[in-house]
Design an enzyme around this catalytic site. Structure first.
Site, PDB file in Angstrom:
ATOM      1  N   SER A  35       0.825  -1.197   0.000  1.00  0.00           N
ATOM      2  CA  SER A  35       0.000   0.000   0.000  1.00  0.00           C
ATOM      3  C   SER A  35       0.868   1.260   0.000  1.00  0.00           C
ATOM      4  O   SER A  35       1.745   1.412  -0.843  1.00  0.00           O
ATOM      5  CB  SER A  35      -0.959  -0.049   1.191  1.00  0.00           C
ATOM      6  OG  SER A  35      -2.011   0.869   1.048  1.00  0.00           O
ATOM      7  N   ASP A  79      -5.691  -4.070  -2.063  1.00  0.00           N
ATOM      8  CA  ASP A  79      -4.800  -3.623  -0.995  1.00  0.00           C
ATOM      9  C   ASP A  79      -3.931  -4.737  -0.419  1.00  0.00           C
ATOM     10  O   ASP A  79      -4.423  -5.696   0.173  1.00  0.00           O
ATOM     11  CB  ASP A  79      -5.675  -3.020   0.106  1.00  0.00           C
ATOM     12  CG  ASP A  79      -4.888  -2.419   1.234  1.00  0.00           C
ATOM     13  OD1 ASP A  79      -3.664  -2.273   1.094  1.00  0.00           O
ATOM     14  OD2 ASP A  79      -5.505  -2.083   2.264  1.00  0.00           O
TER      15      ASP A  79
END
Length: 292
Positions: A38, A159
Site C-alpha cells: 500500500s 490492498d
C-alpha cells in the site's frame, strides 16, 4: 544474507514513512532488499529511484488537489482517492517518476497485493516494465469499498495490507536477516475486529477471498506485530515507528498535520541512522564470516 526494509501501509499515515526514507536517502542508507504494501510500496519506489523530496511533494503538496481525496469521486467513480491522478498524472506528467533511476537501482524490490478471489498474498518483484510497476503499486494501494480492484496477470488485486499487512515472514523467507521495519502505528496499537462483511454481503459474494482477508486482518496484523516485536527483543530486528500520531487519519487532508508527521519520521530516522548503519554492518560482517 542481506539487509532489508519492510514498509507498512496506512494511507496518509504513510507520510511518516516518507520522512524516514527521506533521511535514509540523504544519509545514503540503503538496504539490499525492500518490501512494501500500500502506501509503503508507494514510498519505496521514490526512495529506490533516489528522488529526494518526491514523496513529500506527492503526499503533502498534492493532497489539496480536488481529485486527490474526494467524496465526489467516491460517489461517481467508487474511488475515494484519485487513482488516475496518483498513478498516472502525477508520476508521468506532474511530478515525473524516474523510471530509469528505479531500474538502475541494485536493491531488490517486492510489492505485496491481495488476490480478491482467493484472499492470498501475491507478491510482485523487480524488474517490472514501467507500465506494470505502477499498475502493481496501484493494486497494492486500492482499498476495499474506496477503490476498484485492479486486473493484472489474470488476477483481480487489491490492498496488499489485507493479506499481509507487515510482510516480515515474506522478507525472512526471501533471505533477509535482521530486518528494519518502518511502521505507521504507535507501539500500543493493536487492530480490533470489525465485522464488515455482515454489512456488505454482496461484496463478500463478489470477492470471497477479499472478504475472508478482511475478516482475518485483525488476527494477521496482531500476530505480525507480535512476531516483529519478538525479533526486536532478541535484537534481530529494528523498528522505526511514530510515537504519537495525534489521531491523524488514513485519509487526512490537513497539510500542517501531515507535515508534522513527516518531520517526526525524518527526525526519528535521524536519531536511528547510526544504529541502522551498525545494524546493517553487523549483518554484513556476520555474512562474511559465515562465507569464510
Amino acid at each position: 544474507m542481506k539487509s532489508g526494509l519492510i514498509l507498512e501501509g496506512g494511507g496518509m499515515r504513510g507520510v511518516y514513512t516518507a520522512g524516514v526514507l527521506q533521511k535514509l536517502m540523504e544519509e545514503d542508507v540503503f538496504t539490499d532488499y525492500v518490501i512494501g504494501v500500500s502506501a509503503g510500496a508507494c514510498n519505496a519506489v521514490s526512495y529506490l529511484s533516489r528522488q529526494s523530496g518526491r514523496n513529500r511533494t506527492v503526499m503533502i503538496d498534492y493532497v489539496t488537489h480536488p481529485d486527490y481525496i474526494s467524496m465526489k469521486n467516491l460517489l461517481k467513480k467508487r474511488e475515494l482517492f484519485g487513482m488516475n491522478l496518483i498513478f498516472d498524472d502525477i508520476p508521468n506528467r506532474l511530478v515525473p517518476f524516474d523510471y530509469g533511476g528505479f531500474g538502475a537501482a541494485e536493491e531488490e524490490f517486492v510489492v505485496g497485493t491481495t488476490d480478491c478471489m482467493t484472499g492470498e498474498a501475491i507478491y510482485y518483484r523487480k524488474p517490472l516494465p514501467p507500465e506494470e510497476l505502477l499498475t502493481v503499486v496501484r493494486a497494492s494501494s486500492s482499498l476495499p469499498f474506496m477503490s476498484r480492484p485492479v486486473e493484472f496477470g489474470g488476477r483481480l488485486l487489491m490492498d496488499g495490507s489485507l493479506a499481509d499487512p507487515l510482510p516480515i515472514k515474506q522478507a525472512l523467507s526471501d533471505g533477509v536477516t535482521k530486518p528494519i521495519i518502518v511502521m505507521t502505528r504507535e507501539k500500543s496499537y493493536r487492530k480490533r475486529h470489525k465485522p464488515l462483511m455482515r454489512l456488505a454481503p454482496a461484496f463478500a459474494r463478489q470477492y470471497p477471498g477479499l472478504a475472508r482477508a478482511l475478516e482475518e486482518r485483525q488476527r494477521v496484523y496482531n500476530e505480525s506485530v507480535a512476531h516483529i516485536e519478538a525479533l526486536e527483543a532478541q535484537e534481530e530486528a529494528m523498528i522505526i515507528r511514530p510515537r504519537n500520531l495525534h489521531k491523524l487519519r488514513g485519509i487526512e487532508r490537513d497539510q500542517e498535520r501531515l507535515a508534522a508527521l513527516y518531520v517526526q519520521g525524518y527526525r526519528d530516522a535521524e536519531l536511528m541512522v547510526p544504529r541502522a548503519r551498525k545494524f546493517i554492518q553487523a549483518n554484513n560482517t556476520l555474512s562474511l564470516e559465515r562465507s569464510l
